[in-house]
Design an enzyme around this catalytic site. Structure first.
Site, PDB file in Angstrom:
ATOM      1  N   GLY A   8       0.826  -1.205   0.000  1.00 42.66           N
ATOM      2  CA  GLY A   8       0.000   0.000   0.000  1.00 42.66           C
ATOM      3  C   GLY A   8       0.854   1.246   0.000  1.00 42.66           C
ATOM      4  O   GLY A   8       0.501   2.266   0.596  1.00 42.66           O
ATOM      5  N   CYS A  93      -1.126  -3.472   9.535  1.00 44.76           N
ATOM      6  CA  CYS A  93      -1.767  -2.286  10.111  1.00 44.76           C
ATOM      7  C   CYS A  93      -3.123  -2.015   9.466  1.00 44.76           C
ATOM      8  O   CYS A  93      -3.734  -0.972   9.719  1.00 44.76           O
ATOM      9  CB  CYS A  93      -0.864  -1.067   9.925  1.00 44.76           C
ATOM     10  SG  CYS A  93       0.864  -1.336  10.368  1.00 44.76           S
ATOM     11  N   HIS A 149     -13.151   9.925  13.225  1.00 44.57           N
ATOM     12  CA  HIS A 149     -12.168   9.865  12.151  1.00 44.57           C
ATOM     13  C   HIS A 149     -12.651  10.702  10.964  1.00 44.57           C
ATOM     14  O   HIS A 149     -13.766  11.209  10.968  1.00 44.57           O
ATOM     15  CB  HIS A 149     -11.937   8.421  11.696  1.00 44.57           C
ATOM     16  CG  HIS A 149     -11.164   7.596  12.673  1.00 44.57           C
ATOM     17  ND1 HIS A 149     -11.770   6.931  13.726  1.00 44.57           N
ATOM     18  CD2 HIS A 149      -9.837   7.337  12.766  1.00 44.57           C
ATOM     19  CE1 HIS A 149     -10.845   6.285  14.420  1.00 44.57           C
ATOM     20  NE2 HIS A 149      -9.665   6.517  13.864  1.00 44.57           N
ATOM     21  N   LYS A 153     -13.397   7.414   6.129  1.00 38.55           N
ATOM     22  CA  LYS A 153     -13.139   6.111   6.763  1.00 38.55           C
ATOM     23  C   LYS A 153     -14.362   5.213   6.602  1.00 38.55           C
ATOM     24  O   LYS A 153     -15.488   5.619   6.883  1.00 38.55           O
ATOM     25  CB  LYS A 153     -12.794   6.285   8.242  1.00 38.55           C
ATOM     26  CG  LYS A 153     -12.379   4.976   8.924  1.00 38.55           C
ATOM     27  CD  LYS A 153     -11.833   5.232  10.318  1.00 38.55           C
ATOM     28  CE  LYS A 153     -11.486   3.929  11.022  1.00 38.55           C
ATOM     29  NZ  LYS A 153     -10.441   3.162  10.315  1.00 38.55           N
TER      30      LYS A 153
END
Length: 268
Positions: A8, A93, A149, A153
């Protein structure tokens, strides 16, 4: 010097990790991995190092010592296969993983070091510990978790918020499945339930607050992030630590040695 491969790599967090590597004296970018359909594919990934954006099937094992995955959930299976094939430690992550995908992480950890952290902030790792201790000390408190957030998201509650809820349940030795109220549509809480409130707005990077309330008083424990560099630095720190570990399933708390710190404090 540790060579780091980043899944990514063209995304916001991937770019933040690449910048963190450029500023680091112990690690450097070994591979910047993207999908072949990415607009960045084939371009230079850095200004000072001859590293270009490549696809996963172009990765050579001698390029990297450890992997950091900030890609999407649908890429996890293939990324883990690559880590297993080349026997590379991997820091995952990615947020929004299913239970089946988390089981796949545990399976990979049987042969390679795997560290899963939906949030790589050191502050969040500490917050989880504080929440566990507080919930154990206040077994009758009502627990509510708020998270905020940015507007783009996709998952909610966030993986971090769920981890905080699980830390609270663990502190009380409760089954998470039995106390997880989720986002309550009717606003009614169960007797021992842990509920969530979610905000999605503008460019908020990340805010989490855990409230433990009893009659007449409440404790609020929170954490805010003002720069994505926080997550990149935490992921890089975790990768350096994981590169030296044996196969196993690790968390960010393991990198901080918090259990030993707490035991030492309790003995004083």
């Amino acid at each position: 010097m540790i060579n780091v491969g980043v899944f990514g790599a063209s995304g916001r967090m991937g770019q933040a990790v690449i910048q963190a590597l450029a500023d680091d004296n112990e690690a450097k970018l070994g591979a910047a991995i993207v999908r072949k359909s990415s607009n960045s594919y084939g371009d230079s990934a850095t200004e000072n190092e001859p590293v270009h954006f490549i696809s996963a099937d172009e990765l050579q094992p001698e390029q990297v010592d450890v992997l950091i995955d900030f890609s999407l959930p649908e890429a996890l299976t293939e990324n883990l296969k690559l880590a297993e094939q080349y026997q590379l430690p991997i820091v995952v992550c990615t947020t929004g993983l299913s239970e089946e995908q988390k089981e796949r992480l545990a399976q990979a950890a049987e042969t390679v070091p795997v560290l899963y952290a939906s949030n790589t902030s050191i502050g969040i790792a500490l917050l989880e510990q504080l929440v566990g201790i507080s919930s154990a000390a206040l077994p009758n408190a009502d627990i509510e978790i708020f998270e905020a957030h940015h507007r783009h998201k996709k998952d909610g509650p966030s993986g971090t918020a769920l981890s905080l809820g699980q830390a609270a349940a663990k502190g009380r030795q409760q089954s998470w499945d039995q106390v997880n109220d989720g986002i309550r549509a009717d606003g009614l809480r169960s007797e021992e339930g842990i509920g969530f409130s979610v905000m999605r707005a503008a460019d908020i990077i990340g805010e989490h607050q855990v409230t433990l309330a009893v009659a007449g008083e409440r404790i609020e424990i929170g954490h805010r992030v003002s720069n994505r560099k926080t997550f990149a630095d935490g992921a890089l720190r975790a990768a350096k630590w994981l590169e030296e570990q044996a196969p196993g399933f690790y968390s960010l708390q393991d990198t901080l040695n918090l259990q030993d710190i707490l035991q030492r404090m309790l003995k004083q």
